[in-house]
Design an enzyme around this catalytic site. Structure first.
Site, short mmCIF file in Angstrom:
data_model
loop_
_atom_site.label_atom_id
_atom_site.label_comp_id
_atom_site.label_asym_id
_atom_site.label_seq_id
_atom_site.Cartn_x
_atom_site.Cartn_y
_atom_site.Cartn_z
N HIS A 65 -3.07 16.08 -25.37
CA HIS A 65 -3.00 14.66 -25.02
C HIS A 65 -4.23 13.85 -25.42
CE1 HIS A 65 0.51 15.96 -22.88
NE2 HIS A 65 0.72 14.79 -22.36
N ARG B 271 -4.83 20.94 -12.77
CA ARG B 271 -3.85 20.03 -13.36
C ARG B 271 -4.26 19.58 -14.77
NH1 ARG B 271 -0.46 15.31 -10.46
NH2 ARG B 271 0.58 14.53 -12.33
N HIS C 288 5.77 9.47 -27.52
CA HIS C 288 4.73 10.24 -26.86
C HIS C 288 4.74 11.71 -27.31
CE1 HIS C 288 2.01 11.59 -23.70
NE2 HIS C 288 2.91 12.48 -23.33
N LYS D 161 1.74 11.03 -10.81
CA LYS D 161 0.87 10.11 -11.56
C LYS D 161 1.67 8.86 -11.93
CE LYS D 161 -2.67 12.96 -13.78
NZ LYS D 161 -3.24 13.36 -15.10
N HIS E 32 -2.96 10.69 -27.21
CA HIS E 32 -3.08 9.32 -26.70
C HIS E 32 -3.78 8.41 -27.71
CE1 HIS E 32 -2.56 10.39 -22.15
NE2 HIS E 32 -1.41 10.30 -22.78
N GLU F 125 -6.07 16.46 -9.89
CA GLU F 125 -6.82 16.90 -11.06
C GLU F 125 -8.31 17.05 -10.75
OE1 GLU F 125 -7.29 14.93 -15.34
OE2 GLU F 125 -5.21 15.43 -14.91
N ARG G 223 0.81 -1.23 0.00
CA ARG G 223 0.00 0.00 0.00
C ARG G 223 0.84 1.28 0.00
NH1 ARG G 223 -2.86 -3.51 3.42
NH2 ARG G 223 -4.88 -4.14 2.55
N ASN H 271 -2.75 18.38 -19.72
CA ASN H 271 -3.16 17.41 -20.75
C ASN H 271 -3.32 18.07 -22.12
OD1 ASN H 271 -3.34 15.06 -19.07
ND2 ASN H 271 -5.22 15.89 -18.20
N GLU I 141 6.99 18.28 -24.64
CA GLU I 141 6.39 18.59 -23.35
C GLU I 141 6.93 19.90 -22.79
OE1 GLU I 141 3.96 17.28 -21.74
OE2 GLU I 141 3.64 15.32 -22.67
N LYS J 236 5.19 22.62 -14.19
CA LYS J 236 4.48 21.44 -13.72
C LYS J 236 4.42 21.41 -12.19
CE LYS J 236 3.59 16.63 -14.40
NZ LYS J 236 3.78 15.42 -15.22
#
Length: 361
Positions: free
Chosen positions: A248, A241, A264, A137, A252, A231, A115, A245, A179, A221
């Site tokens: 993206h 946040r 990417h 993330k 994606h 987010e 955990r 994206n 990016e 960032k």
């Protein structure tokens, strides 16, 4: 040598250190740890002796497939089994050594083992330094889409050693630069100004300009995720946040359609041009800003067109995007340079027309 840290003031505050030779500071961040697992792709095995030199901890090296091939449930389970076999406890640590896919995977391993255990990111690509390794993330892919399974798990620290960029292939460097430039479009236009003034210098590993642009992008960032780690704050004109994206949603979908053979940053570059075309059709921005997208990204050697033309397949993939709400698509767009906004559920005809616009200029 000293490095000026970039603070990320989230629930569990940490620092990002960017600089030449910063990986030598690793022992300082393993205080109190008995065991450390280093998750890495095969191509970086040669770095392990230097990375582990001077470590007092028991080291378990876990080799995983390169790039997106490593972000699968099968690879994840293999990492868990390796930790179990080595007797890892909650007082031990996981280190992600590699590009963005590896740091995504390693962070998720750390998030899910007992955990949650200490996670340190040691990104070796520009993309990972400015994006994947910063922000907490983590996740893996499914056949249905990218990063559909994951968790928020903040790193203990991020060590962005610029020396790693000296041997980075040019295509990988350009992918990461996408990016960096994205941060210029959504928050810090000075990034674009500095890049446009000296693009060759900006793309040269080891240059002072490249290091400065990297720090500016990481600072963007860090500020965004400090204010909105999970987010949750995008509401009306308040864009949290989710702004990160930008480009993206289509990006994606392109990655999936290309079976992750596109890098990417290449896919996100096309996605940013698409977002600009969409924003123009929604009367949010003018043609000059659309053209600046094409000019800046093209100068960086990034694609700005997508000739496949498989709009229906791409549109279906976008419905699985993490930003969607039910069947409604959400796009991060610009209403001015450095001023992002959200467009929820745009007209299907406008979406298709914006896609066609990719190849009309």
């Amino acid at each position: 040598m000293s490095w000026e840290p970039i603070d990320v003031a989230t629930e569990q505050p940490y620092q990002v250190l960017i600089g030449s030779g910063v990986s030598r500071l690793l022992p300082e961040f393993l205080d109190g740890v008995d065991r450390v697992a280093i998750i890495h792709p095969p191509g970086l095995a040669s770095l392990l002796p230097a990375i582990t030199a001077g470590l007092e901890q028991q080291v378990t090296a876990i080799r995983v497939p390169e790039a997106e091939a490593g972000k699968t449930a099968e690879v994840l389970q293999g990492c868990w089994e390796a930790l179990a076999g080595a007797g890892f406890t909650r007082s031990d640590a996981v280190l992600g050594l590699g590009g963005g896919a590896t740091t995504d995977l390693a962070g998720f391993v750390a998030a899910t083992w007992l955990r949650g255990v200490r996670y340190i990111a040691l990104p070796t690509s520009l993309l990972a330094m400015v994006d994947a390794a910063v922000g907490g993330k983590t996740g893996i892919n499914l056949s249905a889409g990218k990063n559909l399974v994951g968790a928020f798990h903040e790193p203990f620290t991020v060590l962005g050693d610029l020396d790693f960029l000296e041997t980075l292939p040019p295509d990988e460097l350009r992918s990461g630069l996408a990016e960096v430039l994205k941060c210029g479009f959504i928050a810090d236009p000075a990034i674009l100004d500095e890049f446009e003034a000296a693009p060759a210098e900006a793309m040269r590993p080891g240059s002072d300009l490249q290091a400065r642009l990297i720090r500016r992008a990481v600072s963007v960032k860090a500020a965004v995720v400090s204010a909105d780690l999970r987010e949750r704050t995008s509401d009306g004109s308040q864009i949290g946040r989710e702004a990160l994206n930008y480009g993206h949603t289509l990006g994606h979908a392109i990655e999936r359609q290309q079976h992750f053979q596109w890098r990417h940053g290449e896919a996100v570059s096309v996605g940013m041009v698409f977002a600009a075309e969409l924003a123009r059709r929604l009367d949010l921005i003018g043609p000059d800003l659309v053209e600046r997208h094409r000019s800046v990204l093209g100068t960086a050697g990034l694609p700005t067109r997508y000739t496949d033309g498989a709009w229906l397949d791409l549109r279906a993939s976008m419905s699985l995007d993490k930003k969607s709400r039910g069947s409604r698509l959400r796009f991060v767009l610009l209403r001015a340079l450095g001023v992002p906004t959200i467009a929820a559920d745009p007209c299907e005809g406008v979406l298709a027309d914006a896609f066609l616009g990719l190849n009309e200029a």
